[in-house]
Design a protein around this motif. Structure first.
Motif, mmCIF file in Angstrom:
data_model
loop_
_atom_site.group_PDB
_atom_site.id
_atom_site.type_symbol
_atom_site.label_atom_id
_atom_site.label_comp_id
_atom_site.label_asym_id
_atom_site.label_seq_id
_atom_site.Cartn_x
_atom_site.Cartn_y
_atom_site.Cartn_z
ATOM 1 N N ALA A 73 -63.269 -31.876 61.263
ATOM 2 C CA ALA A 73 -62.065 -31.552 62.202
ATOM 3 C C ALA A 73 -62.441 -30.573 62.508
ATOM 4 O O ALA A 73 -62.454 -29.051 61.807
ATOM 5 C CB ALA A 73 -60.730 -31.432 61.423
ATOM 6 N N ASP A 101 -69.040 -19.844 54.531
ATOM 7 C CA ASP A 101 -68.337 -19.985 53.193
ATOM 8 C C ASP A 101 -68.956 -19.390 51.914
ATOM 9 O O ASP A 101 -68.706 -18.997 50.731
ATOM 10 C CB ASP A 101 -68.964 -21.884 52.936
ATOM 11 C CG ASP A 101 -67.770 -23.077 53.723
ATOM 12 O OD1 ASP A 101 -67.000 -22.673 54.378
ATOM 13 O OD2 ASP A 101 -68.471 -23.987 53.094
ATOM 14 N N ARG A 154 -70.350 -33.161 62.159
ATOM 15 C CA ARG A 154 -70.977 -32.543 62.131
ATOM 16 C C ARG A 154 -72.822 -31.856 62.394
ATOM 17 O O ARG A 154 -73.215 -31.214 62.661
ATOM 18 C CB ARG A 154 -71.303 -31.779 60.211
ATOM 19 C CG ARG A 154 -69.975 -31.123 60.158
ATOM 20 C CD ARG A 154 -69.490 -30.166 60.835
ATOM 21 N NE ARG A 154 -70.022 -28.593 60.471
ATOM 22 C CZ ARG A 154 -70.237 -27.659 59.102
ATOM 23 N NH1 ARG A 154 -69.146 -28.017 59.084
ATOM 24 N NH2 ARG A 154 -71.038 -26.923 59.224
ATOM 25 N N ASP A 177 -83.104 -21.385 58.303
ATOM 26 C CA ASP A 177 -82.316 -23.211 58.102
ATOM 27 C C ASP A 177 -82.750 -23.332 57.586
ATOM 28 O O ASP A 177 -84.489 -24.040 57.693
ATOM 29 C CB ASP A 177 -81.562 -23.462 58.727
ATOM 30 C CG ASP A 177 -80.716 -24.543 58.276
ATOM 31 O OD1 ASP A 177 -79.016 -24.002 58.330
ATOM 32 O OD2 ASP A 177 -80.070 -24.933 57.613
ATOM 33 N N GLY A 189 -64.689 -32.435 56.683
ATOM 34 C CA GLY A 189 -63.375 -33.765 57.493
ATOM 35 C C GLY A 189 -63.967 -33.750 58.912
ATOM 36 O O GLY A 189 -63.383 -34.917 60.077
ATOM 37 N N GLY A 198 -71.382 -20.896 60.771
ATOM 38 C CA GLY A 198 -71.158 -19.479 60.832
ATOM 39 C C GLY A 198 -72.541 -18.368 60.968
ATOM 40 O O GLY A 198 -72.112 -17.418 61.857
HETATM 41 C C1 LIG Z 1 -65.311 -32.481 52.202
HETATM 42 C C2 LIG Z 1 -65.367 -31.273 53.270
HETATM 43 C C3 LIG Z 1 -64.596 -31.759 54.092
HETATM 44 C C4 LIG Z 1 -64.335 -30.212 54.989
HETATM 45 N N1 LIG Z 1 -63.826 -30.727 55.938
HETATM 46 C C5 LIG Z 1 -63.522 -30.040 56.741
HETATM 47 C C6 LIG Z 1 -63.157 -29.359 58.183
HETATM 48 O O1 LIG Z 1 -62.269 -30.929 58.482
HETATM 49 N N2 LIG Z 1 -62.611 -28.363 59.157
HETATM 50 C C7 LIG Z 1 -62.950 -27.983 59.134
HETATM 51 O O2 LIG Z 1 -62.923 -26.855 59.786
HETATM 52 N N3 LIG Z 1 -64.021 -27.392 57.894
HETATM 53 C C8 LIG Z 1 -63.819 -28.425 56.115
HETATM 54 N N4 LIG Z 1 -64.613 -28.154 55.321
HETATM 55 C C9 LIG Z 1 -65.650 -26.845 55.073
HETATM 56 C C10 LIG Z 1 -66.449 -26.941 56.255
HETATM 57 O O3 LIG Z 1 -67.348 -27.782 56.323
HETATM 58 C C11 LIG Z 1 -67.017 -25.342 56.175
HETATM 59 O O4 LIG Z 1 -66.428 -24.568 55.695
HETATM 60 C C12 LIG Z 1 -68.022 -24.975 56.950
HETATM 61 O O5 LIG Z 1 -68.987 -25.913 57.026
HETATM 62 C C13 LIG Z 1 -68.644 -23.454 56.993
HETATM 63 O O6 LIG Z 1 -69.825 -23.127 57.706
HETATM 64 P P1 LIG Z 1 -70.770 -22.666 57.305
HETATM 65 O O7 LIG Z 1 -71.625 -22.244 58.888
HETATM 66 O O8 LIG Z 1 -70.603 -21.123 56.259
HETATM 67 O O9 LIG Z 1 -71.802 -23.714 56.228
HETATM 68 P P2 LIG Z 1 -72.591 -24.666 56.313
HETATM 69 O O10 LIG Z 1 -72.072 -25.154 57.125
HETATM 70 O O11 LIG Z 1 -72.711 -25.419 54.782
HETATM 71 O O12 LIG Z 1 -73.580 -23.722 56.724
HETATM 72 C C14 LIG Z 1 -74.545 -23.141 55.529
HETATM 73 C C15 LIG Z 1 -76.347 -23.772 56.619
HETATM 74 O O13 LIG Z 1 -77.312 -22.953 55.657
HETATM 75 C C16 LIG Z 1 -78.276 -23.752 55.808
HETATM 76 N N5 LIG Z 1 -79.059 -23.184 54.087
HETATM 77 C C17 LIG Z 1 -78.162 -23.479 52.807
HETATM 78 N N6 LIG Z 1 -79.208 -23.420 51.831
HETATM 79 C C18 LIG Z 1 -80.693 -22.213 52.796
HETATM 80 C C19 LIG Z 1 -81.625 -21.403 51.782
HETATM 81 N N7 LIG Z 1 -81.848 -21.031 51.222
HETATM 82 N N8 LIG Z 1 -82.439 -21.675 53.124
HETATM 83 C C20 LIG Z 1 -82.050 -21.435 54.442
HETATM 84 N N9 LIG Z 1 -80.830 -22.413 54.966
HETATM 85 C C21 LIG Z 1 -79.965 -22.491 53.749
HETATM 86 C C22 LIG Z 1 -77.457 -24.925 55.253
HETATM 87 O O14 LIG Z 1 -78.755 -25.928 55.286
HETATM 88 C C23 LIG Z 1 -77.379 -25.358 56.335
HETATM 89 O O15 LIG Z 1 -77.128 -25.217 57.579
HETATM 90 C C24 LIG Z 1 -64.903 -29.157 54.967
HETATM 91 C C25 LIG Z 1 -65.304 -29.346 53.558
HETATM 92 C C26 LIG Z 1 -65.963 -30.742 52.627
HETATM 93 C C27 LIG Z 1 -67.263 -30.036 51.642
#
Ligand SMILES: Cc1cc2nc3c(=O)[nH]c(=O)nc-3n(C[C@H](O)[C@H](O)[C@H](O)COP(=O)(O)OP(=O)(O)OC[C@H]3O[C@@H](n4cnc5c(N)ncnc54)[C@H](O)[C@@H]3O)c2cc1C
Length: 414
Positions: free
Chosen positions: A46, A298, A111, A33, A44, A14
């Motif tokens: 995917a 998320d 990932r 980060d 997962g 994101g």
């Molecule tokens: C078990 C499981 C299986 C899943 N399987 C799938 C799948 O197969 N396919 C799919 O599309 N989605 C899947 N998901 C959902 C997917 O993992 C998330 O929706 C996705 O990672 C969201 O991306 P994001 O960038 O919002 O957050 P994230 O990927 O969680 O990235 C957040 C980032 O913020 C950083 N961060 C956190 N706190 C701080 C802070 N205080 N200061 C600075 N940085 C910080 C972290 O280090 C991280 O790098 C799954 C989730 C789980 C739990």
């Protein structure tokens, strides 16, 4: 003290997508980060066609470079569904696909690798001031925006616009934006990596097992390169609490005792331990922007309530957040009313899909109905075509909720 136009907290899919889109719009940003990449993220793994679509819209070269690293990814051409009555149905993303000719439809990539690829893209962009290994702990509202800092204040950024993309446990989302965890709209999941699982589909179909033992959750097996697989189990959090269900024990138990799975896992070797994490689902409408801020991925509770897919929605919301940032910076207006245009656009792109997934999620909680459908689909090939269309065509998905549609189908009039 750094001053910038946009400060992005979190460089997962994101936050990285937001930064990359801002770069292509010519807007500088600070991206920070807490982790140092490569880092793992429980998932997962995917990577859907939606992710590829959005990244290509930002810059086609991003996906070209990703696909060139083909030892890190499996190409996925469809889904194998297993119903509670053990009936297996294989539905390709596109009927009549040819893996040798057709453009790829989806991927499975750890990932650790995928997120590192995105961060490498970030590092190519001179307008993105990227900082790893710094955890943002304080968010202070200033008259002109936000000041964020680490615990001891040695790292500080001030910006008129804050994009919060720090994942499912975002303290900002909870404490500043008011997005509380609601167990009916939240799931828990665990996963582990395995090697030598047998019976995988030759064209990398991902597998979703809707077993009666774990209804309304599901077990997945996603193929990775080198004969590895990502194997996991997820369930809505209210059911986990009500049943005091232990996901790790549940998954281990199924792999050892479920007749079909036991056979496929008898020579498999677990690599590393089971790890779990939360999934804030997008089945409940949330306010994901406010005075001088937007929540992406998320942190904005945008995970698909049926499939658990969140990477696509994270990059999509990041793309929209960057375009909204451009508008706000042009007019120097970051008021809650103006920021709400972000909510409206995210809803326009994702809401309909989320609502349908939520209805399907509720349907899947009735094993008898899933069995009925599985029996019907296995007898009637037209339904395979229909489900294949449902992956990408929202209107077909909508029709599926109209009983009249099914009557017409039974009568051969569709
Ligand atoms: C078990 C499981 C299986 C899943 N399987 C799938 C799948 O197969 N396919 C799919 O599309 N989605 C899947 N998901 C959902 C997917 O993992 C998330 O929706 C996705 O990672 C969201 O991306 P994001 O960038 O919002 O957050 P994230 O990927 O969680 O990235 C957040 C980032 O913020 C950083 N961060 C956190 N706190 C701080 C802070 N205080 N200061 C600075 N940085 C910080 C972290 O280090 C991280 O790098 C799954 C989730 C789980 C739990």
């Amino acid at each position: 003290m750094k001053k910038t136009a946009v400060c992005i907290v979190g460089a997962g899919p994101g936050g990285a997508a937001t930064a990359l889109k801002l770069h292509h719009l010519g807007i500088p940003c600070v991206l920070v980060d807490k982790a140092v990449f490569p880092r793992d993220k429980v998932c997962g793994d995917a990577i859907s066609g939606k992710v590829a679509l959005v990244l290509r819209r930002i810059d086609p070269a991003i996906m070209e470079r990703f696909e060139a690293a083909d030892t890190e990814q499996t190409s996925v051409w469809g889904i194998r569904f297993v119903a509670p009555n053990k009936k297996e149905i294989e539905v390709p993303f596109r009927i009549g696909y040819d893996p040798n000719i057709d453009p790829k439809q989806g991927y499975v990539s750890k990932r650790t690798d995928f997120d590192l690829r995105l961060v490498e893209e970030v590092k190519r962009c001179d307008s993105i001031d990227f900082h790893e290994g710094i955890s943002i702990e304080k968010y202070e509202k200033t008259p002109d925006g936000y000041r964020v800092s680490n615990a001891d204040g040695s790292f500080q950024v001030e910006a008129p616009l804050l994009v919060v993309a720090n994942g499912a446990n975002s303290a900002f989302s909870r404490h500043h934006a008011g997005l509380e965890k609601d167990e009916k709209h939240h799931a828990g999941a665990v996963r582990a990596y395995y090697r030598n699982v047998t019976g995988m589909h030759p064209d990398g179909f991902i597998e979703l097992h809707f077993l009666k033992e774990i209804n309304p959750g599901y077990l997945w097996i996603f193929p990775l390169p080198g004969g590895h697989a990502n194997v996991g189990l997820g369930m809505r959090s209210d059911f986990i609490s009500k049943r005091r269900y232990n996901l790790t024990k549940g998954l281990q138990g199924l792999l050892e005792s479920h007749a079909d799975l036991r056979e496929r896992f008898k020579n498999a070797e677990q690599m590393g331990k089971f790890t779990g994490y939360g999934l804030p689902l997008g089945s409940k409408k949330r306010h994901i922007s406010g005075d001088h801020f937007m929540l992406v991925g998320d942190a904005g509770h945008l995970i698909d309530p049926l499939s658990g897919e969140g990477i696509g929605n994270a990059v999509y919301s990041g793309f929209i957040a960057a375009e909204q940032a451009q508008k706000c910076l042009e007019t120097n207006d970051f008021s809650p009313k103006t920021m709400e245009a972000y909510d409206v656009r995210v809803a326009r792109v994702l809401r309909k899909e989320m609502e349908m997934s939520y209805r399907l999620q509720q349907m899947m909680a009735r094993p008898w109905l899933v069995n009925l459908m599985a029996n019907w689909v296995s007898r009637d090939r037209r339904l395979i075509y229909l489900i294949a269309q449902m992956y990408s065509d929202m209107d077909v998905r909508k029709k599926a909720f109209n009983p009249l549609f099914w009557v017409k189908l039974l009568m051969g009039k569709v």
